[in-house]
Write a protein that holds these residues in place. Sequence first.
Motif, short mmCIF file in Angstrom:
data_model
loop_
_atom_site.label_atom_id
_atom_site.label_comp_id
_atom_site.label_asym_id
_atom_site.label_seq_id
_atom_site.Cartn_x
_atom_site.Cartn_y
_atom_site.Cartn_z
N ALA A 250 -9.71 -8.53 40.86
CA ALA A 250 -10.34 -9.30 41.94
C ALA A 250 -9.51 -10.50 42.33
O ALA A 250 -9.62 -11.01 43.45
CB ALA A 250 -11.74 -9.75 41.50
N HIS B 51 -19.43 -14.06 37.09
CA HIS B 51 -19.63 -12.62 37.05
C HIS B 51 -19.91 -12.13 38.47
O HIS B 51 -20.13 -12.92 39.39
CB HIS B 51 -20.78 -12.25 36.11
CG HIS B 51 -22.08 -12.93 36.44
ND1 HIS B 51 -22.33 -14.25 36.06
CD2 HIS B 51 -23.17 -12.52 37.12
CE1 HIS B 51 -23.53 -14.59 36.49
NE2 HIS B 51 -24.06 -13.56 37.13
N LEU B 52 -19.90 -10.82 38.64
CA LEU B 52 -20.07 -10.20 39.95
C LEU B 52 -21.32 -9.35 39.97
O LEU B 52 -21.82 -8.91 38.93
CB LEU B 52 -18.86 -9.31 40.27
CG LEU B 52 -17.49 -10.01 40.34
CD1 LEU B 52 -16.39 -8.96 40.43
CD2 LEU B 52 -17.43 -10.96 41.53
N ALA B 53 -21.81 -9.10 41.19
CA ALA B 53 -22.92 -8.18 41.40
C ALA B 53 -22.40 -6.93 42.10
O ALA B 53 -21.35 -6.94 42.74
CB ALA B 53 -24.01 -8.85 42.24
N SER C 108 -23.36 -5.72 44.74
CA SER C 108 -23.32 -5.93 46.19
C SER C 108 -22.01 -6.57 46.66
O SER C 108 -21.73 -6.59 47.85
CB SER C 108 -24.50 -6.80 46.62
OG SER C 108 -24.50 -8.03 45.92
N ASP C 109 -21.23 -7.10 45.73
CA ASP C 109 -19.95 -7.71 46.09
C ASP C 109 -18.94 -6.63 46.47
O ASP C 109 -18.78 -5.65 45.74
CB ASP C 109 -19.40 -8.55 44.94
CG ASP C 109 -20.28 -9.75 44.61
OD1 ASP C 109 -20.80 -10.34 45.57
OD2 ASP C 109 -20.44 -10.07 43.42
N GLY C 110 -18.28 -6.84 47.60
CA GLY C 110 -17.32 -5.84 48.07
C GLY C 110 -16.22 -5.56 47.08
O GLY C 110 -15.80 -4.42 46.88
N VAL C 111 -15.74 -6.60 46.42
CA VAL C 111 -14.66 -6.42 45.47
C VAL C 111 -15.12 -5.60 44.27
O VAL C 111 -14.34 -4.86 43.67
CB VAL C 111 -14.11 -7.80 45.03
CG1 VAL C 111 -15.10 -8.55 44.16
CG2 VAL C 111 -12.79 -7.65 44.30
N ALA C 112 -16.41 -5.69 43.94
CA ALA C 112 -16.93 -4.90 42.83
C ALA C 112 -16.95 -3.41 43.18
O ALA C 112 -16.55 -2.57 42.37
CB ALA C 112 -18.35 -5.37 42.48
N GLN D 196 -20.24 -7.13 33.18
CA GLN D 196 -20.83 -8.23 33.94
C GLN D 196 -22.07 -8.79 33.25
O GLN D 196 -22.34 -9.99 33.29
CB GLN D 196 -21.18 -7.77 35.36
CG GLN D 196 -19.99 -7.31 36.17
CD GLN D 196 -18.83 -8.29 36.16
OE1 GLN D 196 -19.00 -9.49 36.43
NE2 GLN D 196 -17.64 -7.80 35.86
N LEU E 275 -13.79 -9.03 37.30
CA LEU E 275 -13.71 -7.59 37.54
C LEU E 275 -12.76 -6.93 36.54
O LEU E 275 -13.12 -5.96 35.88
CB LEU E 275 -13.25 -7.33 38.97
CG LEU E 275 -13.15 -5.85 39.38
CD1 LEU E 275 -14.51 -5.18 39.31
CD2 LEU E 275 -12.55 -5.72 40.78
#
Length: 242
Positions: A206, A126-128, A130-134, A116, A44
């Motif tokens: 993150a 990597h993050l999507a 839909s990830d809360g942290v994103a 990402q 992140l």
Amino acid sequence: MRSTLSVILGALAFAVGLAALNGSSAGGEYADLSPADQAAFDPLATSLMGYLVAQIAFGLLGGLVMTSEYGARTIVPTLTSVPQRARVLGSKALALVGVALPVGIVVTLGAFSMGQASLSGAGAPHLALSDGVALRGIFGGGLYLALAALLGLALGAVIRSTTATVTTLFGVMLIVQAFAPALPGALGDWVSKFWPPIAGGQIITAVRDPEALGPWAGLGVMAGCVAALLAVAFVVFRGRDA
């Protein structure tokens, strides 16, 4: 102002461009990191590191809301038309947030998406979306940039010079942050933890640093300091001649 669009587009271009470069570079080096460094890898923060440049652009935008009026001397007819100075500054702050907050979210969303994608292409974690942290990083990063704009507004109201406001923004947001680790002992520890831009910047991380404030607590410190500076700006703006 004609410069508004240029500042916004410049912030977006820098943030997205740095996200692509940083994501590609960090992603390519990930496989060579030690296990401890891999565990601490923060996808992140890697993609949103462009906030360091974007915050200056947003601060400049906020500063120009005030300093451009003093430079062109339109502040005189403004205050003649609206003698209630608190209303003038409050209206400027509301209009600024109405622009800076949605644009800030667009900037962080664009940087996140590009960063990402670069990490994914390099085979790194990597993050999507839909990830809360994103989502926290994107919307929190937008809030941070809106606070940077309000900081610029407050400084502009107090200083009244565009050049001096920009210089102060660089010092507050970049210079202190860069030299904080070199400060001696307890002073360095305090600045690294509680200096508003450093504390607020935790919102885009993150991986939690145990020595730093939490993401929302850090952003709260940033918001409180900006609110205090705005209060000072209201007092100064009301008490002196145009």
